[in-house]
Scaffold this active site. Structure first.
Site, PDB file in Angstrom:
ATOM      1  N   ARG A   1      -5.534   6.787   4.919  1.00  0.00           N
ATOM      2  CA  ARG A   1      -6.815   6.933   4.859  1.00  0.00           C
ATOM      3  C   ARG A   1      -7.220   8.334   5.755  1.00  0.00           C
ATOM      4  O   ARG A   1      -7.070   8.048   6.953  1.00  0.00           O
ATOM      5  CB  ARG A   1      -7.555   5.629   5.087  1.00  0.00           C
ATOM      6  CG  ARG A   1      -7.680   4.806   3.941  1.00  0.00           C
ATOM      7  CD  ARG A   1      -8.594   3.434   4.243  1.00  0.00           C
ATOM      8  NE  ARG A   1      -8.019   2.386   4.982  1.00  0.00           N
ATOM      9  CZ  ARG A   1      -8.631   2.274   6.049  1.00  0.00           C
ATOM     10  NH1 ARG A   1      -9.316   2.643   6.813  1.00  0.00           N
ATOM     11  NH2 ARG A   1      -7.729   1.114   6.643  1.00  0.00           N
TER      12      ARG A   1
ATOM     13  N   GLY B   1      -4.143   5.969  -2.196  1.00  0.00           N
ATOM     14  CA  GLY B   1      -5.104   4.903  -3.041  1.00  0.00           C
ATOM     15  C   GLY B   1      -6.180   4.615  -2.142  1.00  0.00           C
ATOM     16  O   GLY B   1      -7.409   4.411  -2.644  1.00  0.00           O
TER      17      GLY B   1
ATOM     18  N   LYS C   1     -11.713   0.680  -0.872  1.00  0.00           N
ATOM     19  CA  LYS C   1     -12.246   0.922   0.238  1.00  0.00           C
ATOM     20  C   LYS C   1     -13.583   1.684   0.101  1.00  0.00           C
ATOM     21  O   LYS C   1     -14.590   1.609   1.045  1.00  0.00           O
ATOM     22  CB  LYS C   1     -11.563   1.577   1.330  1.00  0.00           C
ATOM     23  CG  LYS C   1     -10.315   0.521   1.832  1.00  0.00           C
ATOM     24  CD  LYS C   1     -10.803  -0.793   2.117  1.00  0.00           C
ATOM     25  CE  LYS C   1      -9.736  -1.782   2.699  1.00  0.00           C
ATOM     26  NZ  LYS C   1      -8.561  -1.779   2.568  1.00  0.00           N
TER      27      LYS C   1
ATOM     28  N   HIS D   1     -13.472  -7.193   5.299  1.00  0.00           N
ATOM     29  CA  HIS D   1     -12.129  -7.026   5.087  1.00  0.00           C
ATOM     30  C   HIS D   1     -11.068  -8.084   5.243  1.00  0.00           C
ATOM     31  O   HIS D   1     -10.386  -8.264   6.251  1.00  0.00           O
ATOM     32  CB  HIS D   1     -11.685  -5.749   6.162  1.00  0.00           C
ATOM     33  CG  HIS D   1     -10.496  -4.939   6.155  1.00  0.00           C
ATOM     34  ND1 HIS D   1      -9.996  -4.413   7.014  1.00  0.00           N
ATOM     35  CD2 HIS D   1      -9.692  -4.804   4.765  1.00  0.00           C
ATOM     36  CE1 HIS D   1      -8.796  -3.903   6.337  1.00  0.00           C
ATOM     37  NE2 HIS D   1      -8.727  -4.063   5.075  1.00  0.00           N
TER      38      HIS D   1
ATOM     39  N   SER E   1      -5.420  -2.997   9.000  1.00  0.00           N
ATOM     40  CA  SER E   1      -4.622  -2.540   8.021  1.00  0.00           C
ATOM     41  C   SER E   1      -2.942  -2.589   9.088  1.00  0.00           C
ATOM     42  O   SER E   1      -2.876  -2.281  10.133  1.00  0.00           O
ATOM     43  CB  SER E   1      -4.467  -1.128   7.784  1.00  0.00           C
ATOM     44  OG  SER E   1      -5.856  -1.054   7.275  1.00  0.00           O
TER      45      SER E   1
ATOM     46  N   CYS F   1      -1.361  -5.245   9.693  1.00  0.00           N
ATOM     47  CA  CYS F   1      -1.365  -6.119  10.949  1.00  0.00           C
ATOM     48  C   CYS F   1      -0.983  -7.749  10.196  1.00  0.00           C
ATOM     49  O   CYS F   1      -1.441  -8.553  11.123  1.00  0.00           O
ATOM     50  CB  CYS F   1      -2.687  -6.210  11.710  1.00  0.00           C
ATOM     51  SG  CYS F   1      -2.838  -4.999  12.613  1.00  0.00           S
TER      52      CYS F   1
ATOM     53  N   LYS G   1      -1.907  -9.003   7.077  1.00  0.00           N
ATOM     54  CA  LYS G   1      -2.756  -9.552   6.304  1.00  0.00           C
ATOM     55  C   LYS G   1      -2.021 -10.024   5.009  1.00  0.00           C
ATOM     56  O   LYS G   1      -2.515 -11.122   4.461  1.00  0.00           O
ATOM     57  CB  LYS G   1      -3.936  -8.557   6.076  1.00  0.00           C
ATOM     58  CG  LYS G   1      -5.150  -9.247   5.209  1.00  0.00           C
ATOM     59  CD  LYS G   1      -6.666  -8.867   5.771  1.00  0.00           C
ATOM     60  CE  LYS G   1      -6.733  -7.430   5.634  1.00  0.00           C
ATOM     61  NZ  LYS G   1      -7.147  -6.947   4.332  1.00  0.00           N
TER      62      LYS G   1
ATOM     63  N   ARG H   1       3.402   1.695  -0.399  1.00  0.00           N
ATOM     64  CA  ARG H   1       2.792   0.513  -1.053  1.00  0.00           C
ATOM     65  C   ARG H   1       3.378   0.205  -2.552  1.00  0.00           C
ATOM     66  O   ARG H   1       3.901   0.878  -2.834  1.00  0.00           O
ATOM     67  CB  ARG H   1       1.395   1.129  -1.321  1.00  0.00           C
ATOM     68  CG  ARG H   1       0.159   1.487  -0.084  1.00  0.00           C
ATOM     69  CD  ARG H   1      -0.373   0.347   0.439  1.00  0.00           C
ATOM     70  NE  ARG H   1      -0.918   0.691   1.985  1.00  0.00           N
ATOM     71  CZ  ARG H   1      -1.763  -0.110   2.507  1.00  0.00           C
ATOM     72  NH1 ARG H   1      -2.131  -1.260   1.985  1.00  0.00           N
ATOM     73  NH2 ARG H   1      -2.105   0.166   3.752  1.00  0.00           N
TER      74      ARG H   1
ATOM     75  N   ARG I   1      -3.340  -6.524  16.168  1.00  0.00           N
ATOM     76  CA  ARG I   1      -2.192  -6.157  16.954  1.00  0.00           C
ATOM     77  C   ARG I   1      -2.280  -6.271  18.485  1.00  0.00           C
ATOM     78  O   ARG I   1      -2.865  -5.164  18.967  1.00  0.00           O
ATOM     79  CB  ARG I   1      -1.535  -5.112  16.416  1.00  0.00           C
ATOM     80  CG  ARG I   1      -0.047  -4.597  16.595  1.00  0.00           C
ATOM     81  CD  ARG I   1       0.110  -3.249  15.803  1.00  0.00           C
ATOM     82  NE  ARG I   1       0.360  -3.710  14.395  1.00  0.00           N
ATOM     83  CZ  ARG I   1       1.562  -3.868  13.969  1.00  0.00           C
ATOM     84  NH1 ARG I   1       2.667  -3.972  14.580  1.00  0.00           N
ATOM     85  NH2 ARG I   1       1.738  -4.321  12.634  1.00  0.00           N
TER      86      ARG I   1
HETATM   87  C1  SPV Z   1      -5.914  -0.824   4.427  1.00  0.00           C
HETATM   88  O1  SPV Z   1      -5.436   0.161   5.048  1.00  0.00           O
HETATM   89  O2  SPV Z   1      -6.607  -1.522   4.791  1.00  0.00           O
HETATM   90  C2  SPV Z   1      -5.638  -1.100   3.034  1.00  0.00           C
HETATM   91  C3  SPV Z   1      -4.948  -0.077   2.209  1.00  0.00           C
HETATM   92  O3  SPV Z   1      -5.552  -2.000   2.558  1.00  0.00           O
HETATM   93  S1  SPV Z   1      -6.185   0.975   1.900  1.00  0.00           S
HETATM   94  O4  SPV Z   1      -6.377   1.132   0.634  1.00  0.00           O
HETATM   95  O5  SPV Z   1      -5.688   2.375   2.353  1.00  0.00           O
HETATM   96  O6  SPV Z   1      -7.190   0.805   2.670  1.00  0.00           O
HETATM   97 MN    MN Z   2      -7.069  -2.994   3.615  1.00  0.00          MN
END
Ligand code: SPV
Ligand code: MN
Length: 628
Positions: A88, A224, A232, A251, A273, A275, A277, A390, A421
């Site tokens: 991201r 993505g 997101k 989240h 992210s 960590c 989930k 991914r 974390r």
């Molecule tokens: C995250 O980074 O929290 C994800 C993947 O779940 S993303 O779609 O990049 O946000």
């Molecule tokens: Mn996420």
């Protein structure tokens, strides 16, 4: 439909496409499509309503255009994002705000007027020579109080294909909700592509969220998290609306934890992210509703949650057959799976960091042709796959999918978990004293060491309230207040817990194995029903050794020693005190309108820590507390 709109749509759409669009009784949808198809100017438009033929058409197009390639296992494909487009892009993602609006320094914003000019300039004619898709989806289950219909325009077959896996189709939801409904709109273009079919003009990558019109713009990117509108991008719109309507967009994973005598207790869990989930949501013996985003609403004094999605865009780093048997199986069975940014061999097999077996000596990955020892332009060795690589698949292809995934009511939540974390402060699992203590000391002051899920430095401790900071579209102080208020008037509020899978000893070794978390969830499930006691510490309630010993034996067939317990659950007073100081400074300097309750709760916690230090010293073994 207005005359001008109708003229444009007639020109732009096939007769079938036009009919499909006209069937939706919503003039604002028609106007939106006309306006953006004019701007983007694609050569052709495919309107998908999610029929099996539509889904197949998009799947095939992704292959035909070279956006995805087939792998050896039937149904599996690989997609690559540009080497510089692997996470991201926080810097170029912004909430558009009119002049005079201030969301505070922790939230990236852009001046609305100039950003709209900028994005319109970039997007003008960007689809000339290409096809566009118009797709309809629904956030949350359909036919539900949670449902939010969405429309996506994109020129990426990969994005449309991913959304077809990840989200419920929403055409019927547009029909059901009628002319006045609120809906979210996503406009994406991957822009010009290079010879690897990855977005080329990364310097013009933009992700802009316009709360005023419920439109998200995304351009010159394929990753993505930057492009899949309903993920997101929609989250920022949903957080904004939720904040005005008294519900929550989080989240969070949603899972069923299976207790004694077939009891299922539903939990949500927020983690930054990378960590743990997804691996939590996938715990063997439990059932998964979702691994990323949840909506929470109150009804009759109870908290109900749904998964916004129906698929998984999961991180593939470290997945192995021993720790992740269910994901392992799904990733090795025929069926629809899109891999991204992993290593592919000539035989169409994939490999990733931490997979069982030898790393193949060569292949193709996010950096192009790859061989062991390949370095990037800075001389840094390139791993076989990207740490944020991914896989995308439907939850229905998993053995452990929870039967209530699509329940329009949602599921009643018994526990909420926050985790980050954290190498040196919090113990592996701890319950808060009550809702307010939990929201503040487990959620709002959560810190986590940064990971590869976003572009930038890795391993730096960052404050990340509710693991949701990256997605907030309202001021942080207000968001925390809304979370505090959400707990009011509940009959039996969900218990709030913190977990830490990343605690290390002084030599930098992890104190827990990946699967120890199975035990923490069983313990929390029992706590929700008041079936085990706990030990009170200055920061919350921790398990008793005797209870964990039994659970470790039963769940993992492991002899859990008192020494392990004492080290893992030691109360680390200096680290907790430093954390309070750190986050207090952040709230004082960076957060406007911090709820006063937050400072009060931190002060009370600080006092408790000091009192305990007085009595027991800096590092307190839980044994000392039992014998109190
Ligand atoms: C995250 O980074 O929290 C994800 C993947 O779940 S993303 O779609 O990049 O946000
Ligand atoms: Mn996420």
């Amino acid at each position: 439909m207005e005359r001008a709109t109708e003229e444009i749509l007639k020109q732009r759409l096939s007769s079938q496409g036009l009919e499909r669009v006209k069937n939706i009784p919503n003039p604002r949808l028609h106007d939106f499509l006309a306006r953006f198809l004019e701007l983007l100017n694609p050569d052709r438009v495919y309107v998908s309503i999610g029929t099996p033929e539509d889904l197949e058409y998009i799947r095939n197009k992704a292959l035909e255009n070279g956006e995805e390639r087939k792998l050896a296992i039937p149904g599996h494909t690989i997609h690559f994002d540009n080497y510089g487009d692997q996470g991201r892009d926080k810097k170029n993602t912004g909430i558009l705000v009119p002049k005079g609006v201030d969301l505070g320094p922790s939230i990236e914003t852009k001046d609305r007027d100039s950003a709209l000019l900028d994005i319109q300039k970039i997007m003008k004619g960007i689809m000339v020579g290409k096809g566009a898709y118009v797709c309809f989806y629904c956030l949350g289950p359909t036919n539900s109080a949670f449902s939010i219909p969405c429309v996506q325009i994109t020129d990426s077959s990969y994005v449309a294909h991913s959304e077809n896996i990840l989200y419920r189709q929403g055409y019927n939801e547009f029909l059901r909700q009628g002319p006045d409904t609120r809906f979210f709109k996503f406009v994406h273009s991957q822009g010009e592509l290079d010879e690897r079919k990855t977005s080329k003009n990364l310097d013009k990558r933009r992700i802009y969220i316009d709360l005023e019109e419920d439109i998200v713009y995304s351009v010159n990117t394929q990753y993505g998290g930057n492009t899949i509108g309903l993920k997101k991008l929609a989250m920022r719109l949903a957080i904004y609306h939720a904040s005005q309507e008294g519900w929550l967009t989080e989240h969070m994973l949603v899972m069923g934890v299976h207790g004694p005598e077939n009891r299922v207790t539903y939990f949500t869990g927020a983690f930054p992210s990378l960590c743990g989930k997804t691996s939590t949501a996938m715990l063997e013996g439990e059932t998964i509703l979702g691994d990323d985003i949840a909506y929470l609403r109150k009804k009759n004094g109870l908290v109900y949650a749904v998964n916004v999605e129906q698929g998984m865009f999961g991180i593939i780093q470290g997945i192995n057959s021993k720790d992740d048997p269910i994901q392992w199986k799904a990733l090795h069975s025929p069926g629809e799976v899109i891999f991204s940014n992993v290593l592919v061999t000539e035989e169409g097999k994939v490999h990733w960091i931490g997979k069982d077996g030898e790393v193949p000596p060569r292949g193709e990955n996010h950096s192009g042709e790859w061989w062991i020892g390949k370095t990037d332009t800075n001389g840094k060795e390139i791993p076989c796959s990207h740490p944020n690589a991914r896989f995308t698949l439907s939850l229905s292809s998993l053995d452990n999918v929870d039967p209530r995934l699509h329940d329009p009511e949602g599921v009643v939540i018994g526990g909420i978990v926050y985790g980050g974390r954290d190498s040196d402060t919090s113990c592996p699992v701890e319950e808060s004293f009550d809702w307010e203590h939990g929201i503040i000391t487990k959620g709002a002051i959560l810190e986590s060491e940064t990971t590869a899920a976003t572009l930038g430095q890795v391993g730096v401790r960052e404050w990340n309230p509710m693991s949701n900071l990256d997605f907030l579209s309202i001021p942080v102080g207000r968001y925390i207040q809304i979370n505090l208020d959400f707990g009011k008037g509940l009959k039996n509020p969900p218990r709030i817990f913190a977990v830490n899978y990343f605690l290390k000893n002084r030599n930098g070794q992890y104190l827990n194995e990946k699967n120890d978390k199975k035990v923490w969830y069983k313990w929390m499930e029992l706590r929700v029903h008041g079936e085990v006691d706990a030990i009170e510490t200055p920061t919350g309630r921790i398990p008793k050794y005797e209870d964990l010993k039994v659970l470790f034996k039963r769940i993992l067939n492991k002899d859990y020693s008192r020494e392990e317990y004492n080290e893992q659950f030691m109360v680390r007073i200096p680290e907790h005190l430093s954390k309070i100081e750190r986050v207090k400074t952040i709230f004082e300097s960076k957060v406007k309108d911090t709820p006063p309750a937050l400072f009060e709760a931190l002060e009370a916690q600080r006092k408790r820590l000091l009192e305990y230090r007085e009595k027991y010293g800096d590092y307190i073994s839980p044994d000392q507390l039992i014998s109190r």
